[in-house]
Motif scaffolding. Structure first.
Motif, PDB file in Angstrom:
ATOM      1  N   UNK A  99      -6.663  -4.156   3.332  1.00 38.10           N
ATOM      2  CA  UNK A  99      -6.915  -3.005   4.113  1.00 38.10           C
ATOM      3  C   UNK A  99      -7.159  -1.767   3.096  1.00 38.10           C
ATOM      4  N   UNK A 124       2.585  -4.006   9.686  1.00 38.37           N
ATOM      5  CA  UNK A 124       3.576  -3.131   9.915  1.00 38.37           C
ATOM      6  C   UNK A 124       3.355  -2.026  10.998  1.00 38.37           C
ATOM      7  N   UNK A 125       4.317  -1.509  11.783  1.00 39.86           N
ATOM      8  CA  UNK A 125       4.070  -0.688  12.709  1.00 39.86           C
ATOM      9  C   UNK A 125       3.991   0.719  11.908  1.00 39.86           C
ATOM     10  N   UNK A 126       3.116   1.480  12.466  1.00 44.54           N
ATOM     11  CA  UNK A 126       2.581   2.749  11.667  1.00 44.54           C
ATOM     12  C   UNK A 126       1.976   2.928  10.536  1.00 44.54           C
ATOM     13  N   UNK A 185      -1.176   2.790   8.953  1.00 44.74           N
ATOM     14  CA  UNK A 185      -2.653   3.010   9.135  1.00 44.74           C
ATOM     15  C   UNK A 185      -3.568   2.197   8.551  1.00 44.74           C
ATOM     16  N   UNK A 237      -3.660  -1.148  10.447  1.00 45.12           N
ATOM     17  CA  UNK A 237      -3.875  -1.153  11.751  1.00 45.12           C
ATOM     18  C   UNK A 237      -5.465  -0.820  12.059  1.00 45.12           C
ATOM     19  N   UNK A 238      -5.710   0.142  11.151  1.00 43.09           N
ATOM     20  CA  UNK A 238      -7.342   0.437  11.395  1.00 43.09           C
ATOM     21  C   UNK A 238      -8.251  -0.602  10.930  1.00 43.09           C
ATOM     22  N   UNK A 239      -7.755  -1.341   9.997  1.00 41.31           N
ATOM     23  CA  UNK A 239      -8.736  -2.297   9.531  1.00 41.31           C
ATOM     24  C   UNK A 239      -8.760  -3.588  10.749  1.00 41.31           C
ATOM     25  N   UNK A 240      -7.646  -3.667  11.128  1.00 44.07           N
ATOM     26  CA  UNK A 240      -7.591  -4.933  12.220  1.00 44.07           C
ATOM     27  C   UNK A 240      -8.599  -5.210  13.172  1.00 44.07           C
ATOM     28  N   UNK A 241      -8.842  -4.024  13.809  1.00 47.19           N
ATOM     29  CA  UNK A 241     -10.122  -4.265  14.975  1.00 47.19           C
ATOM     30  C   UNK A 241     -11.341  -4.891  14.318  1.00 47.19           C
TER      31      UNK A 241
END
Ligand code: SF4
Ligand code: SF4
Lengths: 391, 435
Positions: free
Chosen positions: A304, A335-337, A339, A342-346
């Motif tokens: 990511x 990992x929580x928080x 970026x 978590x932004x890559x995931x969708x």
């Protein structure tokens, strides 16, 4: 030398993993006067250069779930991931006081800012933010990256008090090529016979490579692979999955074990990318720094934190991993928080949907204790994979 | 087509000329954006910190800034719904709320502040400085718009200096990637003299901006360099750097500031002129936009003026001497990107805030820590302690979010501020600080 059993090898690796005083690295340093240790954070640094300087690269992946964070929380708000605070804890509690330098790779704003914090908190320790290109043309990103590596080399030379020759670097490339081949051999073996080399064992064996000298680690990998091949283990009715999540902050070992307990064979992951960031051997002839740069630009993994210039290629790395390993689904563990992850995931999820690859997603922290929800979620996932493949 | 110049004369009403001008500029810009398709104009989306407006104008592209759109959504209290929309579609509650506000706005029809639909960008100029989230943000937009994406990487100023390797890398990217792709997308040939002309105009407005920001050194300060500052940086951080409009705006503003200084007046607040200046603060971190007025009021009601802030440096650190230089057109764009506040190392940020407290004779530092912004927030607690140690002035920490209303707790913020003002009082009267 007597052959070691799987459980002996794994026990040694587990001891190394749990030792937050990094005794093995301390002992290495003390064994000869003048030895130096350079710590690095996730996800990738060219360890070959540190090795070429005669120094020990030491992977510092946070404090895990065994470290009690006493001071670290005073440095971070609750909405920032765990790894920087546990890393600070390692620093202020003196656990890494023998480390002569620290490298902070360019992966996110948190690690980036931590590089400056380290300078403030430990002004006597060499600390460097290690920038890498996000553009991949030889004449642009390549030239920049060789420049950055040369700057690092010149710093290392000052610390080592000697010149680092091209031959030194070539030799180190050779040693790391060997190590990567073995790591890849272990991954291939595991994806083919996951019951013979469980993910939680493979994790520990590879993780040992972050604290041991590379030559010793390569021996250890060989021993483990041979022992694991030789030992008969029962095949379970598990489903093959790929675990992905960027893994700067590491999952607790229990998380990996929980996935296995709930019926997953983890056949690929991106846990400690540094061990296999470069794909294939780096050439050992010609300009070694240029070769490292070429490998980074054109033959490296995806994560990511890395920009994908070609929209059509976005996520294909993951799709190929699934196909090559014969996995039946993907588990996103971020990992929580975090970026980047978590932004890559969708985006990755959309690509998997298009490729008809099932997935689930959850978050974790390096000190997550409660595994029940994850176990249940993974168990349900495995059941549904089985239903799909039976249908 | 070159942007037209908006006519607002200082004579309109001396104290309001800049405000009228800015309003007109913004309205015109949004109208230009939303009618770009009818007018046959192409649109480039890009970010505030690495904004290369002069270059964008060289290709007759209209500059669209998703961050500014998110701010607008925040001020109009629409961002909360947008963020929820993005979360419903699978985005994590943990990540940057600017991104989610932008994505949610797109999902809900992409309606701009003028009530009309914002255009699809023809190109995403991913000029990446100061924040890693930008990289993911535009990958997400690229996924939706399927348009060309240009990447311009700015190395981080980790060691407090700009090296030749950094400049060469950036200039090469500009020459070999950014400019040729912009030519291709726009169909306009690059003209370096046109770039020089715009850069010269930028520098002119930048001189006035610095004068205005540094007027905060006066007692009382004629400006609020945080809440008011956000308006003052608008044109130069946005789509107007390098235009005559920006030159006019900053000239008007400078005249107004001069007038206020002459009369010994403080800043103008939404409730009119500010009363007595009781506290002079330096603020680190972005503001909260969803309760912007309420937040500001908590300051001016107590007589607190922000005399300097770091947020007004995210689009350039002009007060540290940087000016766009027409004689070195590409190098100057590189240096601009390298120097923005969030691309500066933590020690550099600490030095800057310490200098502000000393030079602006402030009573202390206030950090507004943004829940969803790692770029600013990671490390702020150390920044706070270090600045406090170096200046001997009290510091305080509040936590809000940029555009997510769920993270603005008015009562908490007010309490924290009130006790901070008490701390300042105690410090003044020499009674020591009880943190
Ligand atoms: S876990 Fe994510 S946000 Fe945290 S330091 Fe690692 S990459 Fe950065
Ligand atoms: S993380 Fe912060 S700097 Fe980055 S885009 Fe979001 S608000 Fe802006």
């Amino acid at each position: 030398m007597t052959e070691k059993t799987v459980s002996e090898i794994v026990a040694r690796c587990e001891a190394l993993y749990e030792d937050l005083n990094f005794t093995a690295a301390r002992e290495w340093k003390e064994a000869e006067p003048g030895r130096k240790v350079i710590g690095y954070l996730p996800v990738y640094v060219p360890r070959e250069l540190i090795h070429a300087a005669g120094m020990l690269p030491l992977g510092i992946m946070g404090g895990g779930d065994n470290l009690e964070v006493i001071h670290g929380d005073a440095y971070y708000q609750s909405y920032i991931c765990r790894i920087p605070r546990s890393t600070i804890e390692l620093g202020v509690s003196g656990r890494v006081d023998f480390v002569d330098g620290m490298l902070f790779p360019s992966i996110c704003d948190v690690i980036r800012n931590l590089s400056g914090m380290w300078k403030m908190l430990f002004p006597d320790v060499y600390s460097k933010y290690f920038d890498v290109p996000q553009t991949y043309k030889d004449e642009i990103g390549g030239v920049f990256y060789t420049g950055e590596m040369r700057e690092l080399l010149s710093d290392l030379e000052k610390m080592a008090g000697r010149k680092i020759t091209d031959d030194d670097i070539r030799h180190s490339i050779k040693v790391y090529n060997e190590n990567r081949r073995l790591v890849n051999e272990l991954y291939t073996f595991r994806s083919e016979k996951p019951w013979q080399a469980p993910a939680s064992e493979a994790y520990l064996v590879i993780r040992a490579g972050l604290v041991l000298p590379v030559e010793e680690h390569s021996k250890l990998l060989r021993q483990y692979i041979d022992a694991a091949m030789a030992e008969e283990r029962p095949i379970k009715d598990n489903s093959k999955v790929v675990v992905t999540g960027m893994f700067c902050e590491q999952p607790p070992l229990n998380l990996i074990k929980s996935l296995e307990l709930s019926g997953c064979y983890v056949v690929d992951d991106d846990f400690m990318l540094v061990s296999r960031w470069l794909i294939g051997d780096v050439p050992t002839d010609g300009d070694p720094v240029h070769n490292l740069s070429q490998a980074f630009l054109h033959h490296s993994m995806s994560t990511a934190a890395k920009y994908e210039p070609d929209e059509k290629e976005k996520g294909q790395f993951l799709v190929r991993t699934v196909k090559n390993t014969g996995a039946e689904g993907v588990i996103f563990a971020a990992t929580s928080f975090c970026d980047p992850a978590l932004l890559d995931r969708p985006m990755l999820q959309n690509i998997l949907s298009d490729a008809n690859i099932p997935y689930i997603a959850f978050k974790y922290a390096e000190n997550s204790g409660q595994m029940q929800p994850i176990r249940e979620q993974a168990g349900t996932f495995v059941d549904s994979i089985k239903l799909w493949s039976a249908a | 087509m070159r942007p037209s110049v908006v006519k607002a004369k200082p004579a309109d009403a001396l104290k309001d000329a800049s405000m009228i001008k800015q309003k007109e500029m913004m309205a015109n810009h949004y109208n230009r954006l939303t009618s770009s398709q009818e007018n046959g104009e192409k649109v480039a989306s890009t970010f505030v910190p690495g904004n290369l407006n002069e270059l964008i104008m060289c290709f007759d592209l209209v500059n669209n800034l998703p961050e500014v759109n998110a701010i607008q959504s925040g001020l109009r209290k629409q961002s909360g719904a947008y963020i929820m929309e993005a979360e419903r579609s699978g985005h994590s509650e943990d990540v940057c709320t600017y991104v989610k506000s932008d994505l949610g706005m797109m999902m809900k029809g992409n309606i701009g502040p003028n009530g009309k639909e914002l255009p699809k960008p023809d190109v995403l100029l991913l000029s990446y400085t100061g924040c890693f989230t930008f990289l993911k943000w535009f990958e997400l937009l690229r996924e939706q718009y399927k348009c060309p994406t240009i990447f311009l990487q700015t190395p981080y100023m980790a060691d407090g200096k700009v090296t030749p390797n950094m400049i060469q890398y950036m200039v090469k990217q500009l020459k070999e990637d950014v400019i040729p792709t912009l030519e291709e997308v726009s169909g306009v040939k690059f003209d370096i003299d046109r770039l020089r002309e715009y850069l010269g105009k930028s520098a002119k407005a930048e001189d006035d901006l610095v004068y205005i920001l540094q007027s905060g050194k006066n007692k009382p300060s004629p400006i609020d360099a945080y809440f008011g500052g956000i308006y003052y940086i608008g044109p130069i951080f946005g789509a107007f750097r390098g235009t005559d409009d920006a030159i006019d705006y900053y000239r008007f503003l400078r005249e107004e500031v001069d007038q206020r200084m002459l009369k010994g007046l403080g800043p103008v607040t939404p409730d009119g002129p500010m009363g007595e200046e009781k506290y002079r603060l330096v603020v680190e971190g972005p503001p909260n936009y969803t309760s912007f007025r309420q937040f500001w009021k908590m300051f001016y009601e107590e007589g607190a003026t922000v005399v300097a802030s770091s947020y007004t440096k995210v689009g350039g650190t002009y007060d540290y001497g940087f000016r766009h230089d027409p004689d070195r057109p590409l190098e100057t764009l590189a240096e601009y990107c390298l120097g923005v506040y969030t691309n500066r190392s933590l020690p550099m940020r600490i030095d800057m805030l310490t200098d502000y407290i000393n030079e602006y004779e402030a009573d202390g530092l206030l950090i507004n820590s943004i829940k969803s912004c790692n770029s600013f927030s990671a490390g702020q607690l150390l920044i706070m302690r270090e600045v406090e140690k170096r200046t001997g002035k009290p510091a305080a920490f509040i936590e809000t979010d940029l555009v997510d209303p769920r993270y603005f707790s008015a009562a908490n913020v007010k309490n924290r501020l009130e006790s901070y003002f008490q701390m300042v009082e105690q410090k003044r009267s020499g009674k020591g600080v009880a943190a």
